[in-house]
Design a protein around this motif. Structure first.
Motif, PDB file in Angstrom:
ATOM      1  N   TYR A  17      -2.298  -8.085  -6.455  1.00  0.00           N
ATOM      2  CA  TYR A  17      -2.181  -6.968  -7.013  1.00  0.00           C
ATOM      3  C   TYR A  17      -0.709  -6.499  -6.353  1.00  0.00           C
ATOM      4  N   ALA A  18       0.144  -5.946  -7.361  1.00  0.00           N
ATOM      5  CA  ALA A  18       1.424  -5.514  -6.842  1.00  0.00           C
ATOM      6  C   ALA A  18       1.265  -3.990  -6.913  1.00  0.00           C
ATOM      7  N   TYR A  19       1.443  -3.282  -5.706  1.00  0.00           N
ATOM      8  CA  TYR A  19       1.352  -1.571  -5.619  1.00  0.00           C
ATOM      9  C   TYR A  19       1.917  -1.290  -4.422  1.00  0.00           C
ATOM     10  N   LEU A  70       1.453   1.054  -1.000  1.00  0.00           N
ATOM     11  CA  LEU A  70       0.050   1.809  -0.009  1.00  0.00           C
ATOM     12  C   LEU A  70       0.321   3.286   0.148  1.00  0.00           C
ATOM     13  N   LEU A  71       1.556   3.661  -0.255  1.00  0.00           N
ATOM     14  CA  LEU A  71       1.691   5.209  -0.294  1.00  0.00           C
ATOM     15  C   LEU A  71       1.338   5.846  -1.670  1.00  0.00           C
ATOM     16  N   HIS A  72       1.049   5.051  -2.864  1.00  0.00           N
ATOM     17  CA  HIS A  72       0.676   5.681  -3.978  1.00  0.00           C
ATOM     18  C   HIS A  72      -0.840   6.441  -3.901  1.00  0.00           C
ATOM     19  N   GLU A  73      -0.767   7.489  -4.260  1.00  0.00           N
ATOM     20  CA  GLU A  73      -1.974   8.459  -4.168  1.00  0.00           C
ATOM     21  C   GLU A  73      -3.196   7.782  -4.885  1.00  0.00           C
ATOM     22  N   ASN A  74      -2.715   7.050  -6.099  1.00  0.00           N
ATOM     23  CA  ASN A  74      -4.006   6.375  -6.722  1.00  0.00           C
ATOM     24  C   ASN A  74      -4.126   4.850  -6.255  1.00  0.00           C
ATOM     25  N   SER A  75      -3.606   4.383  -5.337  1.00  0.00           N
ATOM     26  CA  SER A  75      -3.439   2.894  -5.096  1.00  0.00           C
ATOM     27  C   SER A  75      -5.062   2.268  -4.995  1.00  0.00           C
ATOM     28  N   LYS A  76      -5.750   2.648  -4.460  1.00  0.00           N
ATOM     29  CA  LYS A  76      -7.227   2.393  -4.097  1.00  0.00           C
ATOM     30  C   LYS A  76      -7.059   0.896  -3.619  1.00  0.00           C
ATOM     31  N   ALA A  77      -6.355   0.868  -2.213  1.00  0.00           N
ATOM     32  CA  ALA A  77      -5.982  -0.218  -1.571  1.00  0.00           C
ATOM     33  C   ALA A  77      -7.396  -1.070  -1.042  1.00  0.00           C
ATOM     34  N   SER A  98       2.389 -15.503   3.342  1.00  0.00           N
ATOM     35  CA  SER A  98       1.322 -15.813   4.554  1.00  0.00           C
ATOM     36  C   SER A  98       2.126 -15.548   5.852  1.00  0.00           C
ATOM     37  N   PHE A  99       3.435 -15.795   5.816  1.00  0.00           N
ATOM     38  CA  PHE A  99       4.139 -15.425   7.251  1.00  0.00           C
ATOM     39  C   PHE A  99       5.021 -14.318   7.138  1.00  0.00           C
ATOM     40  N   ILE A 100       5.558 -14.008   5.967  1.00  0.00           N
ATOM     41  CA  ILE A 100       6.363 -12.752   5.651  1.00  0.00           C
ATOM     42  C   ILE A 100       5.746 -11.925   4.668  1.00  0.00           C
ATOM     43  N   PRO A 101       5.288 -10.932   5.240  1.00  0.00           N
ATOM     44  CA  PRO A 101       4.593 -10.064   4.166  1.00  0.00           C
ATOM     45  C   PRO A 101       5.443  -9.370   3.043  1.00  0.00           C
ATOM     46  N   SER A 102       5.227  -9.227   2.053  1.00  0.00           N
ATOM     47  CA  SER A 102       6.029  -8.505   0.681  1.00  0.00           C
ATOM     48  C   SER A 102       5.264  -7.181   0.644  1.00  0.00           C
ATOM     49  N   VAL A 103       6.464  -6.050   0.751  1.00  0.00           N
ATOM     50  CA  VAL A 103       5.742  -4.665   0.622  1.00  0.00           C
ATOM     51  C   VAL A 103       5.284  -4.548  -0.782  1.00  0.00           C
ATOM     52  N   SER A 104       5.552  -5.132  -1.505  1.00  0.00           N
ATOM     53  CA  SER A 104       5.080  -4.791  -2.940  1.00  0.00           C
ATOM     54  C   SER A 104       3.820  -5.483  -3.205  1.00  0.00           C
ATOM     55  N   LEU A 105       3.294  -6.383  -2.221  1.00  0.00           N
ATOM     56  CA  LEU A 105       1.989  -7.108  -2.205  1.00  0.00           C
ATOM     57  C   LEU A 105       1.129  -7.007  -0.819  1.00  0.00           C
TER      58      LEU A 105
END
Length: 248
Positions: A90-92, A94-101, A143-150
């Motif tokens: 899922y691309a989203y 974490l700060l979106h109010e409806n992210s449902k992380a 797996s070793f460099i996290p993506s902000v969008s993932l």
């Protein structure tokens, strides 16, 4: 390891990277077992691959894994290569109010991490009985460099990377090799919502690198951009993080 005359089970084998693996390895003279949740995809994929069969299974369900294991033991007792490729993302933000992380993370961890453990544990007794045995886990650049969008997909692949390292150490004296394939963005159906159609590499490139790695017994397979960013990561994790996420 020997790359011919193997019996190979590939999860997520109906499309994308899994299908590319299946085609490449079938060309080497191996028996292929495709596994996935969608039978129509598996039927279409199996018609493209000589000597391929398929099993419909949802690997997040214990009952499906039990049924798959029973079938493998009965019909494919020579299984010696397991490729854990199935995944979801899922691309989203974490700060979106409806992210449902939490909901997204639960699905990603179940599919990308826990299902790998579940299936590997179930099929280990079969692999242990056969020579030239190996397990391939498909993780990711993230797996070793996290993506902000993932955000939680990255976390699930980091968990898989850690598990794979331990599994490799545990199985070293059992005669079972453990490989990890870490592709960058790949042009598959799964990646289209995060730019894979425009910026992803062809899945065939990943398959070529896996075959080469199996031949050379290179246990960590950093495909394309993954390798260059890994080298940067070794020098500066902060710079590598910035480089991956600068265009996001």
């Amino acid at each position: 390891m020997k790359t011919t005359e193997n019996t190979i089970l590939i999860t997520g084998g109906g499309s994308g990277i899994g299908l590319a693996f299946a085609k490449k390895l079938a060309q080497e003279g191996n028996q292929i077992i495709l596994v996935g949740r969608t039978e129509s995809k598996l039927i279409k994929a199996s018609t493209q691959i000589p000597n391929a069969q398929y099993i419909v299974a949802d690997l997040t369900k214990d009952s499906d894994v039990e049924a798959l294991t029973t079938k493998v033991k009965s019909d494919f007792p020579t299984l010696n290569l397991l490729i854990n490729n199935a995944g979801t993302a899922y691309a989203y933000s974490l700060l979106h109010e409806n992210s449902k992380a939490v909901d997204k993370a639960s699905i990603e961890f179940e599919t990308n991490f826990l299902s790998v453990i579940r299936l590997t544990e179930a099929l280990l007794p079969v692999l242990e009985q056969n020579t030239n045995a190996a397990i391939v886990n498909v993780s990711s650049l993230v797996s070793f460099i996290p993506s902000v969008s993932l955000p939680t997909y990255s976390a699930s692949k980091a968990a898989l990377h850690s598990y794979t390292q331990v599994l490799r150490a545990e199985l070293k004296n059992q005669g079972i090799q453990v490989y990890e394939v870490m592709p960058p963005l790949v042009n598959t159906e799964l990646s289209h919502e995060i730019g894979g159609a425009d910026n992803g590499i062809p899945p065939e490139v990943v398959a070529e690198d896996l075959l080469k790695a199996l031949t050379e017994e290179q246990f960590e397979v950093r495909v394309g951009l993954t390798n260059s960013l890994y080298q940067l990561y070794l020098q500066s994790p902060e710079q590598a993080f910035s480089a991956l996420n600068s265009s996001l």
